[in-house]
Structure formats: C-alpha cells, structure tokens
Scaffold this active site. Structure first.
Site, PDB file in Angstrom:
ATOM      1  CD  GLU A 116      -2.965  -1.189   2.236  1.00 34.33           C
ATOM      2  OE1 GLU A 116      -4.170  -0.998   2.062  1.00 34.33           O
ATOM      3  OE2 GLU A 116      -2.475  -1.470   3.343  1.00 34.33           O
ATOM      4  CD  GLU A 138      -3.734  -6.429   3.520  1.00 37.53           C
ATOM      5  OE1 GLU A 138      -2.999  -5.442   3.667  1.00 37.53           O
ATOM      6  OE2 GLU A 138      -3.861  -7.012   2.428  1.00 37.53           O
TER       7      GLU A 138
END
Length: 711
Positions: A116, A138
């Site tokens: 990210e 995730e």
C-alpha cells in the site's frame, strides 16, 4: 531511533529509509505511525523539495500491518481505531499529493501495508529477485487492505482485474508486477535502484498519480458502465456461494471497492477505513490472525519441538510402499532436493510410484511453474527399487504400506537394518498406535509416527506421533524433517486414531448419523458448507472410501476386544454396511458411493439415498452445530487426555488436517470465541437431544466456571 530515517540529498530529493527499530521487518506499528507524523511535519516545513524516495534498510521493503496490535482491537475501540487509520492514510495521501514525484525503491517483498505504501508512490522500481513477493493478502486473515490498497488497486487496474488481488489475496512476483503495470522498472542492485529513482525524479519533476489527473477514468469503467454493472449484478451471489456467509472480509472488500469506485479518492479512502474498522473489531479476524499468523509462527519457531537439541537435516530418505501415499511422500521429499529411495514389492510398482511424481511435475510445467530441466533434476532424486538393500545409508525410512500391523512389522524389520547408525524409522499410519508398531523395531526410541495427509503434494500438515518410548532426539529430528520438506508439523501423543483421524472420524460419522435419522443428504452437505467445512461429510467419506472406514472400525473393535472393551454401536455403521454390502457402493475410487460419478459432468448425490428418508424435526442450525460441536468437543477431549499437548497444535491441526472451519481459527478457538459458558449450555442441550458424544468434557466445565479461555 526513528522508524523512518530522513535525508535530503544535494539535489533536494528527500530519501525516506524505512527502518523499524527492534524488528527484523518494517511494520505499521506505533513507531512507524509516530515517525510518519514527524516526517510529514518536516516535509511541510521544507521550502524546496524536488522529489521523495521511499526505500528500506531491512532485507524486505515492508511487511505490513502490526498484527499484534490488530488482534487487540475491540468493538469499543472502533472510533479511536478508525481515526488512527484515517490519520495514517491522510499522511500518506499528503505525500502522494505534495506536487513532487514520489518513488518506491522496492528492495524486496512488500505485502499488505508495504504494498500500500508502494501504491501511494507515483513510480515503483523493484530489485529483480525471484523470491520477492508483492500483494495484499489481508483477506486470508479475515481483514481487508486498510491503507488505501483497495482504492488504488481499483483505480489502477479496474474493478474486474483488481478483484483477484483483493478478494483472493493473490500474491505476485516482480515479472508479473511489471507485466501488469503495477511496477514500472527493475534494477539489478541496490545502488542501481536508487540511481534509477533519482534519474526518474529529474525527468518527471511534476509527477502525480494517474488517477489524480483531471478526467481520469477507471480502466473498464465505473460501476455505472454497462459491462461493469452486468458483472456486478451477479458477482455478490458468486462470492456468497464461495463464502457461504462465513467470511465477512471478501464481502466487505467487494463493497468497499464498488462503493469507492463511485466517489472521489478521499471519500473512497474513508469508506475503506470504515469497512476495515468493522473487520478489525470483529471476531472472525481475531480467530484467523490467532491461528494463521500467531499459531503458524509459533509452530515455525519450534513450539512443540524439544529444546536444546541440534538442528538436523535428512540426507537420504527411504519410503516403503509406492502407492498413492508413498508416491506422494517421495514427491514431497524429492522436490526439496533430497535423495529418496522408493521401494515396493516389484520394480514395476516402484516405477509406477515414480511416474506419479513425473505427472505432478509435468502439470507444473504446463502451468509455467517449472522448467523441463528442473523436472529432470527432481526425478533424478527418486530411485525406484524392489531391493531392500538399496535403502543402505538412509538416515530416515518412512513406511507407507497398508494399515495392517503384521505387514507394517514385516517391512519395518526388513528395512531397518539398512538405516544409518542413529537414523530414525517412521510409520505413516493414520490410526494404528505407534507404541504397538514400535514393538517390531530393534530400537523403539528411534521409532516415530509421521502421518501425512492425502494428496501429499497439496496437504500441508504432518502429524508427528510420539510413541511411549520415542526419544526427544527422534522427535526433534522428525520435526526438523517435516519443516525441511516445507510442511507444517504438529506433535501428538500416542493413541488409537491419534488426533486428526479420531476427530475426522466424528465428522464423517455425524454425517452418516444424520442420514440414518432421515435428514436429506443435500441438506447435510449444505449445512456442513454453511458451517465452514470445505466439503460435506458424505462427499469426503466417498473420497477416503467406505471400505477403508469399515476396515479402520473393524481394526479398532479387534484391538479394544483384546483389552476387554467394546465400541458402542453407531447408526453410521448401519449406513456403511448397507452401502458396501447391499448396494456395492464403496466410494469415489470404486466409481460409486454416496455420489454418482459420471464420466463427463459433475458428481451428484445418488438418488438411492432416499431409502433413508423419514420425517425429522432437525433445524439447519442443529445440523450445523452437531457438525461443529462433535469435532470441537472431541478435540477438547484429546487435549484433556493429553493426546494433544498444546492449543496451537489443536487449532492448526484441526484446520490443516481435518478441514475444520477456518473462520473459527480452529476447533478449540471455536469454543473460546463462542463463549465457554454458552458452549456448556449448548453441549448439554445437544447431549440431551442427540446423545453422549456431545457430553461436555470436565475441562470445559472447569473453564466455563472460571471464565478463563482454554489456552
């Protein structure tokens, strides 16, 4: 020391070196958040910056979120947590929109929060290392990418292309990232990485994200675009069919992606933070983080391995029996570069076992996951033979012959003489007590159980069974060997069925009991899927074969008879007897079982099962609870009886060995998260309605009374 080292060079380029103190990898912990706040304050005070570079002082770029922190977040912390996430994202967004070029120098793996950070940069350059992995995994821990990963991946790739990366946690290497346009350049060395970053900044002094350019359109279109709208009309139903409602993360990811694609970037980031908060404060994420992260890491670190014994590696392994299990074990060993002697009663049978490895390797080649040269190297490690003397020099021999004590004794005595001094002998039995099998060995201290699961190439778990006389050194070596071949070891004490086979038996038997009670087979199978099991009990019974289950039951009955004990009759036995001896339906391998197996087309439930249909008053929730509780309570009995020595091994073993619902975090965690006082009440109700197998173990009563979880 700050987690971000700030340096401005002579060209007024700010180099931000990520270096979390007291950690081997960078994570988004409190140190990082504090350092990022300080970094943004410093940047705001600079009068002249020509560019920003993110790099790392660690072996990897950035590991992701701090899961130790995340697992502590409770519902009452939701508001504070949301604002913490938003603050972190606002700071990254500030850097992203500062008006100067921002480059990520990816010196190694960047997963989760690390990827990210990279996505928040305008240009990404990576070292060409085949071990480097990028991605947003995730979802595999019950979470979603909460640092802008959903928003940016959707804007860069489009909804349909981004979904596999987001919903499946798909990881990818440098070449794949380059091909997908997710990185822009590569470098061979660390200095070249930095040189290329500086050079790009000089050529692109006014860079910004493509999606921040006025008029930018999401690839493939936004949710109002006809083609995308058509896809989104069915996508939630397809997703729900996969999750069966057990996993909130994929559904939250899809919602955040679709909602975020209809608004501006900052609003989309806020939507993502709300869904992330919902998941992080929820129970499913805690269950999955506890087992798939903390539990697996504990096992990797040797939690159940005897301490103070030197690490060991097998140099040459013998495998006795070249059937499906033996051939699979040989493949798992050879693919790790370890020489393996594959012995059977004839050279033809041994060669057939080796051919199994060839078939698996050719499949990998067809999927571009292996070269023909590498295939030949792996196959060269497998020596098929019918001669016991070829086992000479093995420091580990694993027998994988039929589940018969006399046969196992015979092959043990034939092969053991060729073991190196100090070598160990292992049985791949799935049910027979190791102490009994060790009686055939010349040294029971060097005898152990290594229970692999079928198919070996796909199943990650190996159940290590300690016999009564197994030494700590033998156990340590077995543990090391399992890790050497890339499998997950759990350690259990000796007993009939050990842990996994015993508890697995309760699952398939419960399915057959339900059938005998008149429940429609489709309702049984669907309830199991809704419980979170990967497959229904009738389907899995077909896979293992009905005759094998009958054989195991008969062997158990014989063994107990010698001890003056007996097994209580179960309705599941009536179903087995009827299927095998009256209907000649023995399972998938025999071409007919609870399911029909047409040559072309999907399997389907055999309509002859209507023989068992009768009126019943079972609700779907009762069926689901029976499926989960019968396994979880027996797992707890295994722990109470010291068959299992740790809750970690119980949870990891139940998921990876039995297929217990992964959303629960494992069989004992299922009880903990349900609430032990509520478990006790439900167990009492199930016992009253359906029988003694749901009787609450004493350990459950003790913990329910104290209010302490089982750990």
């Amino acid at each position: 020391m700050s987690a971000i080292q700030y340096h401005k060079n002579a060209d007024n380029i700010v180099i931000l070196t990520l270096d979390s103190p007291n950690q081997s990898a960078n994570t988004m912990n409190a140190d990082f958040r504090e350092a990022l706040t300080d970094t943004v304050k410093t940047l705001a005070q600079e009068d002249k910056i020509t560019g920003i570079i993110f790099t790392s002082a660690k072996k990897t770029f950035f590991a992701g979120g701090d899961l130790d922190d995340l697992i502590q977040i409770q519902p009452e912390h939701a508001t504070a947590f949301f604002h913490t996430i938003q603050e972190l994202k606002n700071q990254l967004r500030y850097i992203e929109t500062l008006g100067v070029p921002v480059v990520a120098c990816l010196n190694g793996t960047a997963l989760g929060g690390g990827w990210e950070i990279a996505l928040g940069c305008h240009h990404r350059i990576a070292l060409t290392d085949p071990k480097t992995k990028f991605g947003l995994p995730e979802v595999t821990l019950g979470l979603l990418p909460g640092g802008g990963g959903i928003v940016r991946m959707v804007r860069l790739l489009g909804l349909q292309t981004a979904f596999p990366y987001l919903l499946e946690g798909k990881q990818f290497g440098v070449e794949q990232a380059l091909k997908a346009g997710l990185i822009h350049d590569t470098a061979q060395t660390q200095p070249e990485l930095l040189e290329k970053a500086i050079a790009w900044i000089k050529v692109n002094p006014k860079s910004q994200q493509p999606f921040d350019v006025k008029g930018y359109k999401i690839p493939g279109g936004d949710p109002k675009t006809p083609a995308v709208a058509q896809m989104l009309a069915i996508a939630p139903a397809i997703l729900r069919d996969k999750t069966k409602g057990c996993y909130p993360a994929p559904e939250a990811i899809m919602a955040a992606a679709v909602e975020g694609a209809q608004v501006d970037v900052d609003t989309a980031l806020r939507i993502e933070s709300r869904y992330f908060t919902l998941l992080a404060t929820g129970q499913v994420a805690k269950n999955m983080i506890g087992t798939f992260w903390h539990g697996l890491n504990a096992i990797k670190a040797g939690a159940s391995r005897p301490q103070g014994i030197a690490k060991w590696q097998a140099q040459k392994v013998g495998v006795l029996g070249a059937g499906m299990m033996g051939a699979g074990i040989a493949y798992a060993i050879a693919i790790k570069g370890i020489p393996v002697v594959l012995k059977d009663v004839s050279i033809e049978a041994a060669e057939k076992g080796k051919a199994y490895s060839q078939k698996l390797l050719e499949k990998r080649i067809s999927r571009s996951r292996l070269t023909a040269e590498k295939k030949d190297q792996i196959l060269a490690h497998i020596q098929p033979t019918a001669e016991a003397k070829d086992l000479q020099g093995c420091d580990l021999i694993i027998e994988a012959v039929f589940e018969n004590q006399e046969l196992k004794a015979k092959v043990t005595q034939e092969a053991e003489q060729y073991l190196l001094d100090g070598g160990i002998f292992a049985s791949n039995t799935s049910t027979l007590p190791i102490t009994g099998l060790a009686q055939a060995s010349k040294d029971a201290t060097h005898f152990i159980g290594l229970h692999f699961f079928s198919p070996v190439d796909k199943m990650q778990l190996v159940e290590i069974i300690k016999g009564q006389h197994t030494s700590d050194e033998t156990l340590a070596r077995a543990y090391d060997f399992v890790q050497q071949i890339g499998k997950i070891p759990i350690v259990v004490n000796d007993s009939r069925g050990f842990f996994t086979s015993r508890v697995f038996g309760t699952f398939v038997q419960e399915g057959m009991r339900l059938l005998a009670e008149g429940v429609h087979p489709a309702k049984i199978e669907m309830a199991a899927l809704k419980a979170g099991m990967p497959v229904g009990p009738l389907a899995i019974q077909d896979e293992v074969s009905l005759t094998l289950s009958e054989h195991i039951g008969n062997e158990a009955r014989k063994a107990l008879a010698t001890e003056g004990k007996s097994l209580p009759h179960s309705p599941s036995e009536d179903v087995l007897q009827w299927m095998i001896h009256q209907q000649n339906r023995k399972g998938k391998a025999a071409g007919a079982g609870f399911y029909e197996y047409p040559e072309s087309g999907k399997k389907y439930l055999w309509d002859g099962l209507s023989y068992w249909a009768k009126d019943h008053d079972l609700t779907e929730q009762d069926i689901i609870d029976r499926i989960l509780f019968v396994q979880a309570l027996d797992t707890l009995r295994c722990y109470e009886e010291n068959v299992l020595e740790s809750v970690v091994d119980a949870n990891v073993g139940s998921i990876f060995g039995i297929g217990f619902a992964p959303w629960t975090g494992g069989a004992i965690q299922f009880l903990n998260q349900y609430g032990l006082d509520k478990v006790l009440q439900r167990a009492n109700t199930l016992e009253a309605r359906y029988g003694e197998r749901f009787k609450a173990p004493e350990l459950l009563k003790k913990h329910a009374a104290s209010g302490e979880i089982i750990k």
